[in-house]
Design an enzyme around this catalytic site. Structure first.
Site, mmCIF file in Angstrom:
data_model
loop_
_atom_site.group_PDB
_atom_site.id
_atom_site.type_symbol
_atom_site.label_atom_id
_atom_site.label_comp_id
_atom_site.label_asym_id
_atom_site.label_seq_id
_atom_site.Cartn_x
_atom_site.Cartn_y
_atom_site.Cartn_z
ATOM 1 N NE ARG A 44 49.163 21.996 43.393
ATOM 2 C CZ ARG A 44 49.360 23.356 43.537
ATOM 3 N NH1 ARG A 44 48.422 24.150 43.107
ATOM 4 N NH2 ARG A 44 50.483 24.054 44.041
ATOM 5 C CB CYS A 189 55.015 22.074 50.696
ATOM 6 S SG CYS A 189 53.854 22.412 49.289
ATOM 7 N NE ARG A 209 52.498 17.869 49.919
ATOM 8 C CZ ARG A 209 52.331 18.590 48.799
ATOM 9 N NH1 ARG A 209 52.964 17.942 47.990
ATOM 10 N NH2 ARG A 209 51.573 19.661 48.688
ATOM 11 N N GLY A 211 59.265 20.418 47.314
ATOM 12 C CA GLY A 211 60.282 21.642 47.237
ATOM 13 C C GLY A 211 60.395 22.399 46.047
ATOM 14 C CG ASN A 220 59.864 25.991 52.481
ATOM 15 O OD1 ASN A 220 59.870 25.410 51.343
ATOM 16 N ND2 ASN A 220 58.903 26.488 53.046
ATOM 17 C CB ILE A 251 63.982 23.811 38.787
ATOM 18 C CG1 ILE A 251 65.081 23.349 39.897
ATOM 19 C CG2 ILE A 251 64.056 25.242 38.197
ATOM 20 C CD1 ILE A 251 66.370 23.615 39.233
ATOM 21 C CB ALA A 306 53.641 27.480 40.003
#
Length: 307
Positions: A44, A189, A209, A211, A220, A251, A306
């Site tokens: 995305r 997420c 869902r 990572g 997390n 990654i 990102a």
């Protein structure tokens, strides 16, 4: 397979997946595996990733706290964000005012406008984690509305069930609400967690869902370990395990070199987490109630988020 009745013991130890001597090695081995075997995928954000589908790690919470040591993890951010979730807030500016800016980009004017939320105030993330935890099913209006008594308070139901029916297999809290996904600045997420009680210990399993192994996953791990400590405290249990299940474990391509540096570092002992006073309800926890002891991580490694 038949099991002799004499082997069935109510006090038997919970089966555990094999874990290396230091829990952090699980994370480092996951990173190594993705670098070695991951599929290159677009995403995305346009950054690009190496991705593997389906990974799991188990971190002990018994007398240690899984705050990664091969780089410094932003503990203040972990704590403030979790308290913000528990409050049910969806206002990114509340976190910013405390020096935690991890949601600023997703709540920025430009980002909200790009999603078609031009009428929304800057900082209004929509019905994200805290709203789903405390008001699942309520109609979201804006970040300033009072939602008291509206929707399902999943977090309180989790706590109540642990107290009244600890063997229940439905002690679940879910942030993934298909009806509300179009209203969120960022869909969850870390989507669903389940709690499990045995032998006076509380364990938690998270299904995540998506990572981001470089930035998000260390955060997390600490966040849900902290939530488990908090719920264990107010239900009179001891922390057990945190089981972390990842869907798309990835990654970002611009994190590969920083992570190579991290992989060269030896893990140091995990710190301990102390809760400094007796707290009766989940809403009464404050920042000053927590103390991390013995955290001696390697230096910070800078990685770009990102968006």
């Amino acid at each position: 397979m038949l099991v002799e009745g004499s082997e069935l013991q109510s006090g038997a130890q919970q089966p555990r997946t094999e874990a290396p001597q230091h829990g952090e090695l699980q994370y480092l081995r996951q990173v190594e595996h993705i670098m070695r075997c991951g599929f290159k995928k677009e995403d995305r954000t346009g950054t690009g990733t190496l991705s593997v589908f389906g990974m799991q790690a188990r971190y002990s919470l018994r007398d240690e706290f899984p705050l990664l040591t091969t780089k410094r993890v932003f503990w203040k951010g972990v704590l403030e964000e979790l308290l913000w979730f528990i409050k049910g807030s969806t206002n990114a500016k509340e976190l910013s005012s405390k020096g935690v800016r991890i949601w600023d980009a997703n709540g920025s004017r430009d980002f909200l406008d790009s999603l078609g939320f031009s009428a929304r105030q800057e900082g209004d993330l929509g019905p994200v984690y805290g709203f789903q935890w405390r008001h699942f099913g309520a109609d979201y209006k804006d970040m300033d509305s009072d939602y008291s008594g509206q929707g399902v308070d999943q977090l309180q139901k989790v706590i109540d069930t642990i107290k009244t029916n600890p063997d229940d297999r439905r002690i679940i809290m879910c942030a993934w609400n298909p009806k509300d996904l179009p209203l969120m600045a960022l869909p969850p997420c870390h989507a669903l967690c389940q709690f499990y009680v045995v032998n006076g210990e509380l364990s938690c399993q998270l299904y995540q869902r998506s990572g981001d192994m470089g930035l998000g996953v260390p955060f997390n791990i600490a966040s849900y370990a902290l939530l488990t400590y908090m719920i264990a405290h107010i239900t009179g249990l001891q922390p057990g395990d945190f089981v972390h299940t990842l869907g798309d474990a990835h990654i970002y391509l611009n994190h590969i070199e920083p992570l190579k540096i991290q992989l060269q570092r030896e893990p140091r002992p995990f710190p301990k987490l102390r809760i400094l006073r007796k707290v009766e309800t989940i809403d009464d926890f404050k920042v000053e109630d927590f103390q991390i002891e013995g955290y001696n991580p390697h230096p910070t490694i800078k990685m770009e988020m990102a968006v």
